[in-house]
Design a protein around this motif. Sequence first.
Motif, mmCIF file in Angstrom:
data_model
loop_
_atom_site.group_PDB
_atom_site.id
_atom_site.type_symbol
_atom_site.label_atom_id
_atom_site.label_comp_id
_atom_site.label_asym_id
_atom_site.label_seq_id
_atom_site.Cartn_x
_atom_site.Cartn_y
_atom_site.Cartn_z
ATOM 1 N N LEU A 60 0.827 -1.205 0.000
ATOM 2 C CA LEU A 60 0.000 0.000 0.000
ATOM 3 C C LEU A 60 0.869 1.266 0.000
ATOM 4 C CD1 LEU A 60 -3.041 -0.018 -0.078
ATOM 5 C CD2 LEU A 60 -3.057 0.606 2.327
ATOM 6 N N LEU A 113 -6.194 -0.843 -3.266
ATOM 7 C CA LEU A 113 -6.885 -1.327 -2.072
ATOM 8 C C LEU A 113 -7.320 -2.776 -2.262
ATOM 9 C CD1 LEU A 113 -9.056 1.816 -1.301
ATOM 10 C CD2 LEU A 113 -7.257 0.899 0.144
ATOM 11 N N ALA A 161 -4.317 -5.093 -2.013
ATOM 12 C CA ALA A 161 -3.924 -5.249 -0.611
ATOM 13 C C ALA A 161 -4.926 -6.141 0.131
ATOM 14 C CB ALA A 161 -3.826 -3.884 0.065
ATOM 15 N N PHE A 162 -6.188 -6.001 -0.227
ATOM 16 C CA PHE A 162 -7.229 -6.852 0.355
ATOM 17 C C PHE A 162 -6.935 -8.324 0.052
ATOM 18 C CE2 PHE A 162 -11.502 -8.121 1.452
ATOM 19 C CZ PHE A 162 -11.931 -7.119 2.291
ATOM 20 N N ASN A 210 -6.505 -5.103 9.123
ATOM 21 C CA ASN A 210 -6.198 -4.800 7.722
ATOM 22 C C ASN A 210 -7.465 -4.781 6.881
ATOM 23 O OD1 ASN A 210 -3.542 -4.703 8.296
ATOM 24 N ND2 ASN A 210 -2.930 -6.436 7.021
ATOM 25 N N LEU A 229 -8.960 -1.610 4.926
ATOM 26 C CA LEU A 229 -9.086 -1.558 3.474
ATOM 27 C C LEU A 229 -10.542 -1.375 3.067
ATOM 28 C CD1 LEU A 229 -6.481 -4.339 2.812
ATOM 29 C CD2 LEU A 229 -6.236 -1.929 2.248
ATOM 30 N N SER A 250 -2.397 2.927 5.632
ATOM 31 C CA SER A 250 -1.246 2.095 5.995
ATOM 32 C C SER A 250 -0.885 2.330 7.461
ATOM 33 C CB SER A 250 -0.069 2.350 5.060
ATOM 34 O OG SER A 250 0.221 3.717 5.010
#
Lengths: 484, 100
Positions: free
Chosen positions: A18, A48, A51-52, A80, A84, A117
């Motif tokens: 991220l 996003l 990262a998910f 997290n 997100l 983040s």
Amino acid sequence: MQIVSVTDILTILPTIFLVVWACLLLLMDAFGGALGKRLTPWLTVLGLLVAFGLTLRAAGVEQSAFNGLLEVDGFSNAINLLALGTGLFGVAVAYEYLKRFNLARGEYYILMLFSLSGVMLMGAAADLIVVFLAIELLSIPLYIMAAIAQRDTRSEEAGLKYFLLGAFAGGFLLYGVALVYGATASTRLAEIFAAAQAGVANPIFLLLGVALILIGFAFKVAAAPFHMWTPDVYEGAPTPVTAFMAVAAKVGGFAALLRVFIVAFPTLGPDLVPVLTGIVAATLIIGNVAAIAQRNIKRLFAYSSISHAGFILMAFVPYAQDAVHRDTVAAALFYLVAFGLTSFGSWAVVMMLERAEGRGLELSDYAGLGRKYPALALAMLVFMLSFAGVPPTLGFAGKFFLLRAVLQGGYVGLAVLGVLTSLVSAYYYLRVVIVMYFQEGKPQVEGSRLLNWTTALTAIGTVALFFVMQPLFDWTASALLRLF
Amino acid sequence: MVPVEYYVGLSAILFTLGVVGVLTRRNAIIIFMSIELMLNSANLLFVAFARTFEALNGQIFVFFVMTVAAAEVAVGLALIVAVFRSKSSINIDDVNSLRG
């Protein structure tokens, strides 16, 4: 001893991804020309989502990284996902609003990524210095976002106030960390616990340090008596920023609060109970009573968010009891999900009614909504019921689990106070409903596709998830099973 | 060697000065300087304790804190300048368009 290894980086890959993604977007927004600027929001969403996915892939992993500075486990993964999800809703409510009010700038989304983040690091921080750095990484972008409507004095003022009080709180937190370091010769949560348990820690420094750390967190999650900034900042900041920070700052603040206190300071539990009880009682009472007098919907939600912070803190009072703390954590996370969904939904409605120069934000502007826009009014009704904790909504489920944790801890008085203040809160939430349905008026609604979708999705989610509340809670609890 | 208590006392005095400054001063810049004083009093504490424990970590924290303080200066001064441009004042009593 190796300073940084590949394993370390892979362990916290979602966060690192991220940050790197945000840096790349920053470059692209600055040098990518018109196309780059147009793409920034969409690439933010893509980042996003990636990262998910990375977080989901790491589900079940439990590992510490960077020589124990960070701890990746079920809890940090849950945070997290929450962070997100907050980001996705944050982009959804911001995109059209920013265009409508001529605020559409790439920095907005990039700052949001940096702030997220910070939230993710707060969930994983296993060292007080990391907690401090993460809280600043979470906050500094928020100060800028609050002031992003340049030449709008209210936005600038909100940014300045948030900054001064946020930095002030940061000072308390840091001094507390320094004192705890002095008491235990370490800032690692586990080592602090070991020193405190073995009785080698200086008790005065430790207690003072913990008290200062608590003040720092109380500022961040807007708990009384450190809540003064909340109404002004919530009112002055552009509405999507308010929506985002209401959820993101709470998720981050509570994530760090839960981990730090449960891992490092359980020995101080009995000493802290009176302090925590006082904070909870003050937060619940001030938040709910002050909300009654509000006519501006943004200020009303600001006070309501203070009271929700009080509710979560209520379950935190028995944090030091081994039998209870897992339920506390699960209930707090569950409540954050409920609060986040309801919050984004209601802010989306607020944004649809908002007009230029801060008009359309009074309660009276909602008169007649029920007749003219029945679907929108129905969604708002769901959100108000959820905030008030009336079944069948997720807000009720959240309050139920929190109260259960409090009762398990044996604090009947607190639970009663929670229920009573919930009744008070029902008064001002239902007043919104009464204004919508029973007063004549000509509401002006500026609907747009993403805001409509957000409202519909969160409203349906708020009701639908209520019916699976027990499995959902059990799932949350089992995700945290081996954590504490 | 100066005993650690002296450092703790000095840093407590600096921290208190910072807190009192934030609460009593009305000029945004001076409030901000008071906040910096709070951060630096914590730095002093870190260094003093690190010296007593004969450990390096406390001294390294100070670098992190200084970095954060620098980032806060950048953002904070930008905000103060923005407010000054529209209000021609950085007295926080003049910054009061938000009241409910």
